[in-house]
Structure formats: C-alpha cells, structure tokens
Write a protein that holds these residues in place. Structure first.
Motif, PDB file in Angstrom:
ATOM      1  N   HIS A 111       0.838  -1.205   0.000  1.00 53.68           N
ATOM      2  CA  HIS A 111       0.000   0.000   0.000  1.00 53.68           C
ATOM      3  C   HIS A 111       0.871   1.252   0.000  1.00 53.68           C
ATOM      4  N   CYS A 112       1.845   1.298   0.882  1.00 50.87           N
ATOM      5  CA  CYS A 112       2.704   2.480   0.994  1.00 50.87           C
ATOM      6  C   CYS A 112       3.530   2.686  -0.263  1.00 50.87           C
ATOM      7  N   TYR A 113       4.002   1.609  -0.851  1.00 50.35           N
ATOM      8  CA  TYR A 113       4.756   1.685  -2.101  1.00 50.35           C
ATOM      9  C   TYR A 113       3.894   2.310  -3.202  1.00 50.35           C
ATOM     10  N   LYS A 114       2.673   1.832  -3.333  1.00 52.08           N
ATOM     11  CA  LYS A 114       1.778   2.365  -4.364  1.00 52.08           C
ATOM     12  C   LYS A 114       1.467   3.839  -4.105  1.00 52.08           C
ATOM     13  N   GLU A 115       1.297   4.212  -2.842  1.00 51.40           N
ATOM     14  CA  GLU A 115       1.059   5.618  -2.503  1.00 51.40           C
ATOM     15  C   GLU A 115       2.268   6.488  -2.824  1.00 51.40           C
ATOM     16  N   MET A 116       3.467   5.968  -2.554  1.00 48.75           N
ATOM     17  CA  MET A 116       4.688   6.713  -2.889  1.00 48.75           C
ATOM     18  C   MET A 116       4.756   6.979  -4.387  1.00 48.75           C
ATOM     19  N   ILE A 117       4.493   5.938  -5.177  1.00 50.75           N
ATOM     20  CA  ILE A 117       4.524   6.092  -6.628  1.00 50.75           C
ATOM     21  C   ILE A 117       3.466   7.097  -7.077  1.00 50.75           C
ATOM     22  N   TYR A 118       2.265   6.973  -6.543  1.00 53.66           N
ATOM     23  CA  TYR A 118       1.180   7.881  -6.905  1.00 53.66           C
ATOM     24  C   TYR A 118       1.555   9.328  -6.599  1.00 53.66           C
ATOM     25  N   ARG A 119       2.111   9.552  -5.422  1.00 52.28           N
ATOM     26  CA  ARG A 119       2.482  10.916  -5.041  1.00 52.28           C
ATOM     27  C   ARG A 119       3.624  11.455  -5.881  1.00 52.28           C
ATOM     28  N   LYS A 120       4.571  10.597  -6.244  1.00 49.22           N
ATOM     29  CA  LYS A 120       5.659  11.041  -7.123  1.00 49.22           C
ATOM     30  C   LYS A 120       5.123  11.437  -8.468  1.00 49.22           C
ATOM     31  N   VAL A 121       4.176  10.665  -9.003  1.00 54.39           N
ATOM     32  CA  VAL A 121       3.561  10.970 -10.289  1.00 54.39           C
ATOM     33  C   VAL A 121       2.807  12.300 -10.201  1.00 54.39           C
ATOM     34  N   GLN A 122       2.084  12.504  -9.103  1.00 54.90           N
ATOM     35  CA  GLN A 122       1.326  13.730  -8.925  1.00 54.90           C
ATOM     36  C   GLN A 122       2.231  14.949  -8.820  1.00 54.90           C
ATOM     37  N   GLU A 123       3.423  14.774  -8.236  1.00 54.63           N
ATOM     38  CA  GLU A 123       4.375  15.895  -8.119  1.00 54.63           C
ATOM     39  C   GLU A 123       4.935  16.294  -9.465  1.00 54.63           C
ATOM     40  N   ASN A 124       5.035  15.336 -10.374  1.00 56.52           N
ATOM     41  CA  ASN A 124       5.587  15.631 -11.703  1.00 56.52           C
ATOM     42  C   ASN A 124       4.481  16.064 -12.587  1.00 56.52           C
TER      43      ASN A 124
END
Length: 166
Positions: A153-166
């Motif tokens: 779950h945390c891994y997927k959230e990290m990826i999602y947030r990184k994508v949102q930042e870019n």
C-alpha cells in the motif's frame, strides 16, 4: 506468476544482529496475491523478544527450518525484476542460501522514508503517513501478510504521489 515482475516481501528476524535468523517470510505480488508465507524454526537462537517482530518463539518450535523452503523461495525471487520491502535484510536471505539476482532492483521503503526526514523509521509511521489503517497497533496481532500488504500500500502511494508531483 508473470515472468519478471515486481514482488513485495516482508522478513522478520530474531535479533540481536550478531545472531539474527529469519523467523518469518512473506512474498506477494503487487496485487496482494500471496506467493509464499511461512514461519520458520531457528538453528541458533531459541528465544527472542516477541514484541520485536510479532513472532513468538513457541510458535516456531515445531515448524520446519528456512532451509527446507530455500529452493522454493529462490525460485520466486528469480522471477522478480524488482523487490519492494521495508528494511531489505537481503544479507540474511543470502546467509540462508537465497541469492537475489544481480539484475533485480531492490526498493527499500525504509530508505525512501528516511529521505523524507523521519529519523525513527518504523512500519507504523510509514503506514500512518501513507494512510494504511489495517496494521494492528499490537505487533503480536500482525502477520507477515498484513505487513507485506502495508508495504505494498505504501509503495503504491509513494509512486502515486511522485507521479502527482511531476
């Protein structure tokens, strides 16, 4: 299992570091399908503080040793192009005879979390930060599966947030 995929794994150790042995290993795919989940008897350590990892020494007394599953575990890890975990502990897997292929990327969320400035990296704080609410507060109530799901779950959230930042 698809060839060369991202796998999530959770490993629990006995402690202390000098004598650490693996007492629990859970491996799942990115969709939370459990590929391996087992507790193991130990060779050297016969007692440890259960609140360290949630595994009671009495629970593993009649379990097979890690070595009995080494080939199965190796086969699963051989199919990964990326391994995601919290505190990788690959050296303990290697001490038990499991070799992580050199072309396999290891994404240790403890490292990512450290970059964010939190000096006390714990799975609890990671789950709080990324909104995983299913992790029991009492470590003795946790399983390898729930810990691996937390990492996923945390891994997927990290990826999602990184994508949102870019």
């Amino acid at each position: 299992m698809n060839d060369k995929q991202t796998l999530i794994y959770w490993v629990d150790l006995t402690g202390p570091a000098v004598f650490d042995e693996i007492v629990r290993l859970t491996i799942m795919d990115i969709n939370n399908n459990v590929l391996f989940n087992h507790i193991f008897n130990t060779r050297l350590v016969d007692w440890w503080y259960s609140e360290l990892n949630g595994v009671d020494p009495d629970d593993v007394a009649d379990e097979p040793a890690f070595n009995d599953f080494k080939d199965e575990i190796q086969g699963i890890f051989n199919q990964a192009n990326k391994l995601v975990t919290f505190y990788a502990h690959t050296e303990y897997l290697e001490e038990q005879g499991v070799k992580i292929p050199t072309n396999t990327q290891i994404d240790d969320l403890a490292d990512d979390f450290r970059v964010m400035g939190d000096e006390s990296n714990t799975i609890e704080k990671l789950c709080d930060y990324y909104g995983f609410t299913q992790l029991p507060k009492n470590i003795l109530d946790r399983t390898g599966v729930i810990n691996a799901k937390a990492v996923n779950h945390c891994y997927k959230e990290m990826i999602y947030r990184k994508v949102q930042e870019n």
